[in-house]
Every structure is written in structure tokens, then in C-alpha cells.
Enzyme design. Structure first.
Site, PDB file in Angstrom:
ATOM      1  N   HIS A  10      27.808  37.488  37.588  1.00 32.86           N
ATOM      2  CA  HIS A  10      27.280  36.134  37.810  1.00 32.86           C
ATOM      3  C   HIS A  10      27.770  35.237  36.684  1.00 32.86           C
ATOM      4  CE1 HIS A  10      23.994  36.387  41.026  1.00 32.86           C
ATOM      5  NE2 HIS A  10      24.735  37.466  41.133  1.00 32.86           N
TER       6      HIS A  10
ATOM      7  N   TYR B 247      16.078  29.508  38.593  1.00 28.70           N
ATOM      8  CA  TYR B 247      14.837  29.461  37.812  1.00 28.70           C
ATOM      9  C   TYR B 247      14.233  28.091  38.057  1.00 28.70           C
ATOM     10  CZ  TYR B 247      16.344  33.544  35.052  1.00 28.70           C
ATOM     11  OH  TYR B 247      16.740  34.803  34.648  1.00 28.70           O
TER      12      TYR B 247
ATOM     13  N   PRO C 229       9.041  38.835  31.228  1.00 32.77           N
ATOM     14  CA  PRO C 229      10.269  39.050  32.006  1.00 32.77           C
ATOM     15  C   PRO C 229      11.232  37.857  32.054  1.00 32.77           C
ATOM     16  CG  PRO C 229       8.341  38.874  33.456  1.00 32.77           C
ATOM     17  CD  PRO C 229       7.824  38.929  32.056  1.00 32.77           C
TER      18      PRO C 229
ATOM     19  N   LYS D 223      15.281  40.102  29.273  1.00 36.46           N
ATOM     20  CA  LYS D 223      15.795  40.661  28.022  1.00 36.46           C
ATOM     21  C   LYS D 223      15.396  42.126  27.777  1.00 36.46           C
ATOM     22  CE  LYS D 223      18.294  37.463  26.254  1.00 36.46           C
ATOM     23  NZ  LYS D 223      19.593  37.581  26.875  1.00 36.46           N
TER      24      LYS D 223
ATOM     25  N   TYR E  19      21.129  33.581  26.910  1.00 31.50           N
ATOM     26  CA  TYR E  19      21.016  34.291  28.194  1.00 31.50           C
ATOM     27  C   TYR E  19      22.067  35.396  28.305  1.00 31.50           C
ATOM     28  CZ  TYR E  19      19.786  34.864  33.116  1.00 31.50           C
ATOM     29  OH  TYR E  19      19.342  35.372  34.307  1.00 31.50           O
TER      30      TYR E  19
HETATM   31  C1  DHB Z   1      15.398  39.355  37.321  1.00 31.98           C
HETATM   32  C2  DHB Z   1      14.271  39.353  36.542  1.00 31.98           C
HETATM   33  C3  DHB Z   1      14.155  38.448  35.513  1.00 31.98           C
HETATM   34  O1  DHB Z   1      13.079  38.437  34.740  1.00 31.98           O
HETATM   35  C4  DHB Z   1      15.137  37.522  35.269  1.00 31.98           C
HETATM   36  O2  DHB Z   1      14.979  36.623  34.270  1.00 31.98           O
HETATM   37  C5  DHB Z   1      16.256  37.527  36.043  1.00 31.98           C
HETATM   38  C6  DHB Z   1      16.394  38.448  37.074  1.00 31.98           C
HETATM   39  C7  DHB Z   1      15.531  40.324  38.442  1.00 31.98           C
HETATM   40  O3  DHB Z   1      14.698  41.219  38.562  1.00 31.98           O
HETATM   41  O4  DHB Z   1      16.466  40.201  39.226  1.00 31.98           O
END
Ligand code: DHB
Length: 394
Positions: free
Chosen positions: A75, A204, A296, A300, A388
Site C-alpha cells: 500500500h 481512517y 490499535p 504499531k 506510519y
Molecule cells: C488494521 C488495523 C489497524 O489498527 C490499523 O491502524 C490499520 C489496519 C487492520 O487490521 O487491517
């Protein structure tokens, strides 16, 4: 009672433990790995799905990358939506890096297969794990095997990669152990569904109704999350209610619409930040969630576990092969620097994108100002892209 002698006893067969076992094996160092979960349990636990560029390079260097490149997807950016307007982050343009969408349970499958090819053991489904003599040069780990036998492992070092609820962390004496903790007033509701991707990259989204993340798994399976309150019971949410909620959080003047489908999994995920320091004591070293958990947002957790191992593996190899324990002595100090950068990023992404039900109007406006300081600025976008995709080591 089977008594095993090894160089490194590894408690926890998640990605941190198995990556470490593999790197040690490649350097000619023996290890024994145990876990209280079954192989199936670990393989079917859904966790985050984004790999930093450095995590992929680590899989490549270890020779465990073939499926990331065939089954995973590169990505080149993410979209951040604010009240229905999209802002694209082009990672190669901003920082010359990309990330890979490849779920953590697949990484476990790849690493477990690599371990099995070496013929060295992973003891799954053990119970009553104990460890001792960690202040000596002959620490041990003991557990009861799935067949009810007592297993005792004597090693030169013990690594606790046993997750946030494992027994290893507590072996560091209270007098030297510090636990830093932050609770957030939200949780995430996560779903897996059978649908095509809704967008080329992950979305997001900050909205008045709260945060949503539109992630992916494959051309036919998608992963999505939305902010909810910590006491949420997944059973209270029908598929229709979930789709209405998700759609309302990404809706905007551009007419963005989610591609919906059958929901095959519903889970409420906990949300907290915690760090234990130091990440070592005597002959015991912590790696991954046993030492730190992140919320989440930003994915990370696994990347940080791999980053720990990228410091710990060469340090253990120097200590065991060249009797040079200097890097090992500095492990915690080196690893925690990145841990706190990741804590900061996860916290910042969380605060900028979520609606805290208890916050005042000032905080709502301030966090929007923070988000726009990043979105509207080339420097800000570079900053977020670097966080990121992952900071360089060191
Ligand atoms: C996923 C989970 C995340 O917390 C994130 O920031 C990006 C992707 C996922 O499970 O695909």
C-alpha cells in the site's frame, strides 16, 4: 520429566517469539519455544494487518517473506477523511517508503512453518508456566505439556514474548519495574466481511459520530472497525446496525459508499497504552506485548514487537557467540526509545481521530486543529508518513 538444555528459552510463540527463534537459528543458536495457546488459537486470532517497510525487510532478511509478496498487498498510502472530505497521503512521494497489508495471523503461519522446517520444537498448549533463577546465568522455564508431563527448560537466557497477560513481566522485581499506563474512554468494534474493497487504500475517518477505519484483507474479504464504548457487547449489534453506523461515519459530499456484504466475525477490541521498563532483568528479556501495548490506531503492535526483536536478536547472538554482552546490556534502553515514539504516534492518531464522549468543546476543536496542522502542511504530512511507515532504526 523431559529436561531440555538450550541457549535461549522463549516463552510465547507469537510473531516476536518465533521471529527471534528463527533469527537465532539462522545464526546457529538453539532455542526452545513454548506457548499456552494452541497452534490453532494463535493462527485464528485476528490482529492488525499493516506491516511497516522495516518489518517486511526483516521478513526478507530472515528468508520468511515469500507469502508477504504473493498473498500480501503493498500500500502506497492511506486516506484520512475529516467530516466527509478525503486527504490522501502518498507515502512513496512523502518519505520514499510503503507499507504492506498482510495480517498478523498469516505471519504467524509463515514463521511457524519456518520453525517446523528447522525441526526445532514449539510446545503449544502448555499450562502452569513458571520461570526462575533469572538473576543467575542458568535461568529455567517450566511448564506442564499438553500430555500432562512436566517440562523443564534450562537456558542461558530467557525471553518473555508472552503477551500482555503472560507470567514473564512479573518476574522483574517490583523495586526495579515501572509500569506506565494510559486508559482511553473507547474501544473498537471490529468486523470481517465478505465484500470487495471500498477504496484503493485504507480509510481512517474522523466524524461527529466517532472514528471508523476501513481496512482490507483481500479482494473478497474486508476488515473494518468503528469506535464504540468499552462496555459494548458485540451480540447487541445486528449486521444492519453495523453497516448503518459504519456508513454514517464515512459519509460525505463526495458520496463515498461502503461496499457491504456478509459479516463473518464481530469482536470488541480493548484500547490501552502500557509500557514496562526496564525490558530486562538479569538473564530475562521482554519483547513485544509483554513489555508494551499500544492502542490499535496506526497498527504499531506487531511492528514494535519486530523492532524489539531486531535489537534483541543481534544482541543475543553477540553475547552467545562472541561473549560480547554490551549490546544486550543496552537492550532496554535502545528498544524503549522506539516504544515511546510508537506510543506517541498511536496516542496522537487516536486523539486526533476519535470523539471522546467526555471531552469539552475546546478539546474537540483543538484536536481538529492538530489534525489540520498535519493535513494542510507538507512537513506535517511527511511527519505522519514517517511515523506510519516506521522510523529508521537507531
Ligand atoms: C488494521 C488495523 C489497524 O489498527 C490499523 O491502524 C490499520 C489496519 C487492520 O487490521 O487491517
Amino acid at each position: 520429566m523431559p529436561e531440555l538444555q538450550t541457549d535461549v528459552a522463549i516463552v510465547g510463540a507469537g510473531p516476536a517469539g518465533l521471529m527471534l527463534a528463527h533469527l537465532l537459528h539462522n545464526a546457529g543458536i538453539d532455542s526452545v519455544v513454548i506457548d499456552n495457546r494452541s497452534r490453532d488459537d494463535i493462527a485464528h486470532t485476528h490482529r492488525a494487518g499493516i506491516l511497516e517497510a522495516g518489518s517486511v525487510r526483516m521478513l526478507e532478511a530472515a528468508g520468511v517473506d515469500s507469502r508477504v509478496h504473493t498473498a500480501g498487498h503493498r500500500h502506497d498510502g492511506i486516506t484520512i477523511r475529516v467530516d466527509g472530505t478525503s486527504h490522501l497521503f502518498d507515502f512513496p512521494e512523502l518519505v520514499g517508503e510503503s507499507v504492506w497489508l498482510y495480517p498478523q495471523n498469516e505471519i504467524f503461519v509463515d514463521l511457524a512453518a519456518a520453525r517446523e522446517r528447522t525441526g526445532r520444537p514449539i510446545h503449544y498448549s502448555v499450562s502452569d508456566t513458571r520461570l526462575g533463577d533469572i538473576e543467575s546465568e542458568r535461568p529455567w522455564v517450566a511448564a506442564t505439556t499438553v500430555d500432562g508431563e512436566e517440562l523443564r527448560i534450562e537456558a542461558r537466557y530467557v525471553v518473555g514474548s508472552d503477551g500482555s497477560r503472560g507470567p514473564c513481566r512479573a518476574m522483574i522485581p517490583d523495586t526495579t519495574r515501572q509500569r506506565y499506563f494510559h486508559e482511553y474512554p473507547f474501544a473498537w468494534f471490529g468486523i470481517l466481511c465478505e465484500a470487495p474493497p471500498s477504496h484503493e487504500v485504507l480509510v481512517y475517518s474522523r466524524s461527529e459520530r466517532g472514528f471508523a477505519l476501513i481496512s482490507q484483507r483481500s479482494d473478497t474479504v474486508q476488515r473494518m472497525y468503528f469506535q464504540t464504548s468499552p462496555g459494548t457487547d458485540a451480540a447487541d449489534w445486528s449486521d444492519d446496525r453495523i453497516w448503518t453506523e459504519l456508513q454514517s461515519r464515512v459519509a460525505g459530499p463526495d458520496g463515498f459508499e461502503l461496499r457491504t456484504g456478509t459479516i463473518t466475525d464481530k469482536t470488541v477490541l480493548p484500547f490501552r497504552s502500557a509500557v514496562t521498563e526496564p525490558m530486562q532483568h538479569g538473564s530475562l528479556f521482554l519483547a513485544g506485548d509483554s513489555a508494551h501495548t499500544v492502542p490499535p490506531t496506526g497498527a504499531k503492535g506487531l511492528n514494535l514487537a519486530f523492532a524489539d526483536v531486531s535489537v534483541l536478536a543481534p544482541a543475543l547472538i553477540s553475547a552467545l557467540k562472541d561473549s560480547d554482552a554490551e549490546a544486550l546490556a543496552g537492550y532496554s534502553q535502545t528498544a524503549t526509545k522506539r516504544v515511546w515514539k510508537a506510543q506517541n504516534f498511536s496516542y496522537q492518531m487516536t486523539r486526533m481521530l476519535h470523539a471522546d464522549p467526555g471531552q469539552d468543546a475546546f478539546e474537540t476543536k483543538r484536536s481538529l486543529g492538530e489534525l489540520h496542522s498535519i493535513l494542510d502542511s507538507e512537513h506535517g504530512r511527511r511527519y505522519l508518513a514517517e511515523c506510519y511507515t516506521g522510523w529508521p532504526n537507531g
